[in-house]
Design a protein around this motif. Sequence first.
Motif, short mmCIF file in Angstrom:
data_model
loop_
_atom_site.label_atom_id
_atom_site.label_comp_id
_atom_site.label_asym_id
_atom_site.label_seq_id
_atom_site.Cartn_x
_atom_site.Cartn_y
_atom_site.Cartn_z
N GLU A 226 46.09 4.88 -1.14
CA GLU A 226 45.00 4.29 -0.95
C GLU A 226 45.56 2.80 -1.18
O GLU A 226 44.76 1.67 -0.52
N SER A 227 46.68 1.80 -2.44
CA SER A 227 46.40 1.32 -2.70
C SER A 227 47.41 0.24 -0.95
O SER A 227 47.04 -0.50 -1.32
N GLY A 228 48.10 0.95 -0.32
CA GLY A 228 48.14 0.41 0.58
C GLY A 228 47.66 0.37 1.71
O GLY A 228 48.04 -1.12 2.19
N LEU A 233 44.96 -3.80 4.64
CA LEU A 233 43.41 -4.14 5.16
C LEU A 233 43.08 -6.14 5.22
O LEU A 233 42.77 -6.75 5.86
N LEU A 234 43.65 -6.03 3.55
CA LEU A 234 43.60 -8.03 3.24
C LEU A 234 44.27 -8.52 3.79
O LEU A 234 43.49 -9.82 3.78
N SER A 235 45.66 -8.69 4.23
CA SER A 235 46.38 -9.25 4.46
C SER A 235 47.57 -9.05 6.04
O SER A 235 48.60 -10.08 5.85
N GLU A 236 48.11 -7.50 5.54
CA GLU A 236 49.77 -7.14 5.47
C GLU A 236 49.37 -6.19 7.24
O GLU A 236 49.90 -6.28 7.55
N ASP A 237 48.63 -6.34 7.83
CA ASP A 237 47.77 -5.49 8.89
C ASP A 237 48.29 -7.07 10.11
O ASP A 237 47.66 -8.30 10.02
N GLU A 238 49.51 -7.17 11.15
CA GLU A 238 49.00 -7.65 11.82
C GLU A 238 48.04 -8.08 12.74
O GLU A 238 48.27 -9.12 13.76
N GLN A 239 47.42 -7.15 13.26
CA GLN A 239 46.24 -7.21 14.37
C GLN A 239 45.25 -7.05 13.99
O GLN A 239 44.31 -8.37 14.47
N LEU A 240 44.69 -7.07 12.81
CA LEU A 240 43.62 -7.19 12.11
C LEU A 240 43.26 -6.86 10.64
O LEU A 240 44.10 -6.20 9.77
N ASN A 241 42.89 -8.52 9.77
CA ASN A 241 42.66 -8.39 8.39
C ASN A 241 41.98 -9.64 7.61
O ASN A 241 41.86 -10.25 8.65
N ILE A 242 41.08 -9.04 6.85
CA ILE A 242 40.04 -9.44 5.67
C ILE A 242 41.49 -11.06 6.02
O ILE A 242 39.99 -12.14 5.99
N SER A 243 41.88 -10.98 5.50
CA SER A 243 42.95 -13.03 4.79
C SER A 243 42.56 -13.79 6.73
O SER A 243 41.88 -15.44 6.45
N ASP A 244 43.30 -12.85 8.18
CA ASP A 244 43.23 -13.78 8.60
C ASP A 244 41.35 -14.68 9.20
O ASP A 244 41.06 -15.55 9.85
N LEU A 276 41.34 -16.83 -3.91
CA LEU A 276 40.76 -15.42 -4.02
C LEU A 276 40.99 -14.24 -3.87
O LEU A 276 41.99 -13.50 -4.12
N LEU A 277 40.62 -14.02 -2.38
CA LEU A 277 41.86 -13.25 -1.41
C LEU A 277 43.14 -13.21 -1.34
O LEU A 277 43.58 -12.58 -1.96
N ASP A 278 43.43 -14.38 -1.91
CA ASP A 278 44.89 -14.36 -1.18
C ASP A 278 44.99 -13.97 -3.32
O ASP A 278 46.93 -13.41 -2.86
N ASP A 279 44.93 -13.47 -4.47
CA ASP A 279 45.25 -13.67 -5.58
C ASP A 279 45.05 -12.44 -5.38
O ASP A 279 46.05 -11.93 -6.16
N ALA A 280 44.49 -11.64 -4.95
CA ALA A 280 43.73 -10.83 -4.93
C ALA A 280 45.09 -9.71 -4.36
O ALA A 280 45.41 -8.60 -4.34
N GLY A 281 45.57 -10.10 -3.26
CA GLY A 281 46.26 -9.81 -1.95
C GLY A 281 47.64 -9.91 -3.16
O GLY A 281 47.97 -8.52 -2.78
N HIS A 282 48.08 -10.85 -3.81
CA HIS A 282 49.54 -10.80 -4.22
C HIS A 282 49.48 -9.83 -5.24
O HIS A 282 50.59 -8.80 -5.83
N GLU A 283 48.36 -9.30 -6.49
CA GLU A 283 48.44 -8.82 -7.11
C GLU A 283 47.70 -7.36 -6.50
O GLU A 283 49.08 -6.37 -7.55
#
Length: 554
Positions: A226-228, A233-244, A276-283
């Motif tokens: 679930e965390s993966g 969704l936050l940042s690592e999906d190349e097609q669609l992520n919340i950060s982009d 904040l979203l970047d920080d959450a993604g790193h954590e």
Amino acid sequence: MLVQLTVSNFAIVRFLELEFAQGLTAITGETGAGKSIAIDALGLCLGERSDASMVRPGADKCEVAARFSLAALPKAQAWLKDNELEDEGQCILRRTLSSEGRSRGYINGQPVPLSQLKQLGELLVNVHGQHAHHALLKSEHQLTLLDHYAGHKGLLDAVRDSWRSHKALRQELTELQGSEAQRDARRQLLEYQVQELDQFALEEGEFARIEAEHHRQANAANLISESGQCLALLSEDEQLNISDMLRQVTDRLSRLQGDDPALEPIVATLFDAAALLDDAGHELGRYQQRLEIDPEAFAELEERLSSAINLARKHKVAPAELPALHQQLADELNGLTDSDDRLAALEQELVKAQQHYLEAARRLSQSRERHGKALAQAMQKVIRELALPHARFDIEVAFDEAAQGGSGGLDKVQMLVSTNPGQPLAPIAKVASGGELSRIGLALQVLTSGESQIPTLIFDEVDVGISGPTAAVVGKLLRSLGDRTQVLCVTHLPQVAGQGHQQMQVVKKTAKDSTETQMRPLNAVERIDELARLLGGDVITEATRANARELLAG
């Protein structure tokens, strides 16, 4: 001493208000007039038992109040202070009794239980009734009289205190010895339980931590998955992520804020959100990297968790309460060990306490022996004047170290008397007749009361069965006692009444369907007439008046 007595609706008394003075006050009156009624009323104030029949017929309640002077009574003053009942040095005892039998007591206006009236009363008044001499037949009472005469309160207190200490130690030792078998059985159980808990050694708060870690390990695979997905969704999906998507929104609004400055705070908030979203993604990334499935660690956690639950079930407590139980059982085990040490120490302390008690009791016995001889000599002199010219009197004090003992020491006191020539000394009960016993008892009461610290002594018709020259001696004895303290004496003997420093007369008056007892002090002339009446009966003559004057003059 007693200063004033006020009586209202008591028995056949409607109202009395009497003033009392130092010295011997003789109270006289015709037979049946109620000479003892004031003494009975005073008894109410002193905490004696009450009965609804004491209320005058037709009255709702009776009331008795007694005022005492405490100028020379430090013990009574201290008692009032200790019980928070002092009131500017005065002492007023009051008792009310309703016709239904309800009773209330007061000291200096404050309501108190009758037990406190009685306690204080014992420091103020000592009453000797006409049957008090019968108590002489008991060895315990003879011992009490001797102690009153000796006045060795310090020695009595030392014996009482050492006896209490000895008794407390003996009781503690008996209890420890009696429970020794139970303690051994309990110790064996505690040793096993404490050892088991020592080995498990669950720390305070540890069970909550184990339980939380076990739950995390049991759900590790799901947490990783679930965390993966959330990280993608936050940042690592190349097609669609919340950060982009958030950056796109921020860029578009940034271009528009030149057209409308109102968009500036919104753009600023989006920039903050992006950070904040970047920080959450790193954590979340670091969290996922730490997650791992460790079957061995999980097995260890499960085993300790299960052991804690089983051990808690065995002791019937919650698992989290095991550390507190561990400490409690360990303390109890240490206490049992301390009890063994205490048992050994107690045996030594008891030997010392026994020796201390014996020494105190022996000193008290020596004082009783010494004062017993002095009292016996004084008694022999007095009773020979009481129409027993050949009487001999002695006091035997027997100290028995092997006796069971008590707070009064190790003595058995026996008063011995011989009233006839050639008759050996023997216990009072076996030798004295009724009349002799009365005279011996009266002499003892007078002699021992002289050493009493009670300020007011009352003799209520103790001279019954005495007359003639013997009565004159009794009067002188009471007069001598009155020179040292306050004495009230209810008497029917003119020889005794004539020795009073003052005299009061009791009369009963009947009118129609009402009867009333009155009591009043007599002046010098009235005393002569009252003494003449006692000497000659209802008909008073000049001869009886002359005899009365002689009594007062003597």
